[in-house]
Write a protein that holds these residues in place. Structure first.
Motif, PDB file in Angstrom:
ATOM      1  N   ASN A   1       9.698 -13.957 -30.079  1.00 15.11           N
ATOM      2  CA  ASN A   1       9.661 -13.914 -31.542  1.00 15.11           C
ATOM      3  C   ASN A   1       9.626 -12.490 -32.079  1.00 15.11           C
ATOM      4  O   ASN A   1      10.046 -12.239 -33.197  1.00 15.11           O
ATOM      5  N   THR A   2       9.138 -11.557 -31.297  1.00 11.61           N
ATOM      6  CA  THR A   2       9.060 -10.170 -31.738  1.00 11.61           C
ATOM      7  C   THR A   2      10.422  -9.488 -31.660  1.00 11.61           C
ATOM      8  O   THR A   2      10.867  -8.870 -32.618  1.00 11.61           O
ATOM      9  N   CYS A   3      11.085  -9.602 -30.525  1.00 16.41           N
ATOM     10  CA  CYS A   3      12.339  -8.881 -30.296  1.00 16.41           C
ATOM     11  C   CYS A   3      13.576  -9.679 -30.690  1.00 16.41           C
ATOM     12  O   CYS A   3      14.638  -9.108 -30.900  1.00 16.41           O
ATOM     13  N   GLY A   4      13.452 -10.989 -30.750  1.00 15.70           N
ATOM     14  CA  GLY A   4      14.581 -11.822 -31.144  1.00 15.70           C
ATOM     15  C   GLY A   4      15.549 -12.133 -30.022  1.00 15.70           C
ATOM     16  O   GLY A   4      16.632 -12.640 -30.270  1.00 15.70           O
ATOM     17  N   GLY A   5      15.208 -11.846 -28.797  1.00 16.11           N
ATOM     18  CA  GLY A   5      16.094 -12.118 -27.669  1.00 16.11           C
ATOM     19  C   GLY A   5      15.753 -13.423 -26.987  1.00 16.11           C
ATOM     20  O   GLY A   5      14.655 -13.955 -27.136  1.00 16.11           O
ATOM     21  N   SER A   6      16.723 -13.979 -26.260  1.00 17.21           N
ATOM     22  CA  SER A   6      16.508 -15.180 -25.454  1.00 17.21           C
ATOM     23  C   SER A   6      16.593 -14.789 -23.989  1.00 17.21           C
ATOM     24  O   SER A   6      17.470 -14.029 -23.593  1.00 17.21           O
ATOM     25  N   PHE A   7      15.688 -15.338 -23.205  1.00 20.33           N
ATOM     26  CA  PHE A   7      15.597 -14.932 -21.810  1.00 20.33           C
ATOM     27  C   PHE A   7      15.489 -16.150 -20.914  1.00 20.33           C
ATOM     28  O   PHE A   7      14.916 -17.165 -21.291  1.00 20.33           O
ATOM     29  N   ALA A   8      16.017 -16.000 -19.712  1.00 19.68           N
ATOM     30  CA  ALA A   8      15.861 -17.028 -18.690  1.00 19.68           C
ATOM     31  C   ALA A   8      14.388 -17.045 -18.278  1.00 19.68           C
ATOM     32  O   ALA A   8      13.688 -16.047 -18.438  1.00 19.68           O
ATOM     33  N   PRO A   9      13.902 -18.174 -17.761  1.00 17.37           N
ATOM     34  CA  PRO A   9      12.477 -18.268 -17.409  1.00 17.37           C
ATOM     35  C   PRO A   9      11.986 -17.158 -16.484  1.00 17.37           C
ATOM     36  O   PRO A   9      10.886 -16.651 -16.657  1.00 17.37           O
ATOM     37  N   HIS A  10      12.797 -16.733 -15.521  1.00 20.79           N
ATOM     38  CA  HIS A  10      12.349 -15.683 -14.604  1.00 20.79           C
ATOM     39  C   HIS A  10      12.350 -14.306 -15.264  1.00 20.79           C
ATOM     40  O   HIS A  10      11.674 -13.397 -14.786  1.00 20.79           O
ATOM     41  N   GLU A  11      13.084 -14.115 -16.365  1.00 25.23           N
ATOM     42  CA  GLU A  11      13.102 -12.835 -17.085  1.00 25.23           C
ATOM     43  C   GLU A  11      12.077 -12.800 -18.219  1.00 25.23           C
ATOM     44  O   GLU A  11      11.725 -11.734 -18.710  1.00 25.23           O
ATOM     45  N   TYR A  12      11.620 -13.965 -18.640  1.00 25.88           N
ATOM     46  CA  TYR A  12      10.777 -14.080 -19.832  1.00 25.88           C
ATOM     47  C   TYR A  12       9.471 -13.301 -19.699  1.00 25.88           C
ATOM     48  O   TYR A  12       9.115 -12.509 -20.567  1.00 25.88           O
ATOM     49  N   ARG A  13       8.775 -13.494 -18.604  1.00 30.06           N
ATOM     50  CA  ARG A  13       7.476 -12.810 -18.425  1.00 30.06           C
ATOM     51  C   ARG A  13       7.651 -11.311 -18.254  1.00 30.06           C
ATOM     52  O   ARG A  13       6.875 -10.513 -18.782  1.00 30.06           O
ATOM     53  N   SER A  14       8.689 -10.909 -17.539  1.00 33.57           N
ATOM     54  CA  SER A  14       8.906  -9.474 -17.347  1.00 33.57           C
ATOM     55  C   SER A  14       9.327  -8.788 -18.642  1.00 33.57           C
ATOM     56  O   SER A  14       9.080  -7.593 -18.820  1.00 33.57           O
ATOM     57  N   HIS A  15       9.931  -9.530 -19.563  1.00 34.00           N
ATOM     58  CA  HIS A  15      10.307  -8.951 -20.859  1.00 34.00           C
ATOM     59  C   HIS A  15       9.077  -8.452 -21.611  1.00 34.00           C
ATOM     60  O   HIS A  15       9.104  -7.391 -22.234  1.00 34.00           O
TER      61      HIS A  15
END
Length: 119
Positions: free
Chosen positions: A71-85
């Motif tokens: 919600n902060t950056c507005g990007g969509s990420f795969a589950p494995h990338e989500y936490r590292s984002h």
């Protein structure tokens, strides 16, 4: 009956108003500079095939049902990338901007900026 303000209170109000105006002017100048850089970046990458492929990949990821959004950056990420984002410098910088009340920056714009100025 309203109480009359002291000279000190009036002076303090003027100083605060002047400081607010300076901050607003500085923020407008920063946003204008940022928009100009964006225009330069968009013009320089408009004919580049790599930009098109990046946007196509983003569309493919967002069409998949198992993506998560920040919600902060507005990007969509795969589950494995989500936490590292959330640990990334880009996300941390956007959180700081959001706390200041400023607009967040895209990942491309973040990569263009000088990293020493962020932290």
């Amino acid at each position: 009956a309203a109480q009359k303000k002291s000279k000190k209170a009036k002076r303090r109000e003027k100083e605060d108003a002047a400081e607010r105006e300076e901050k607003i002017a500085a923020e407008k100048a920063r946003q204008k500079e940022r928009d100009e850089r964006r225009g330069i970046q968009q013009n320089s990458t408009a004919g580049d095939g790599a930009t098109t492929s990046i946007s196509n990949n983003t569309n493919q990821v967002s069409n998949a049902g198992d993506t998560k959004a920040c919600n902060t950056c507005g990007g969509s990420f795969a589950p494995h990338e989500y936490r590292s984002h959330f640990r990334s410098d880009w996300h941390r910088y956007n959180v700081k901007l959001k706390m200041k009340g400023c607009a967040t920056v895209s990942e491309k714009e973040f990569l263009l900026c000088d990293s020493d100025a962020f932290f």
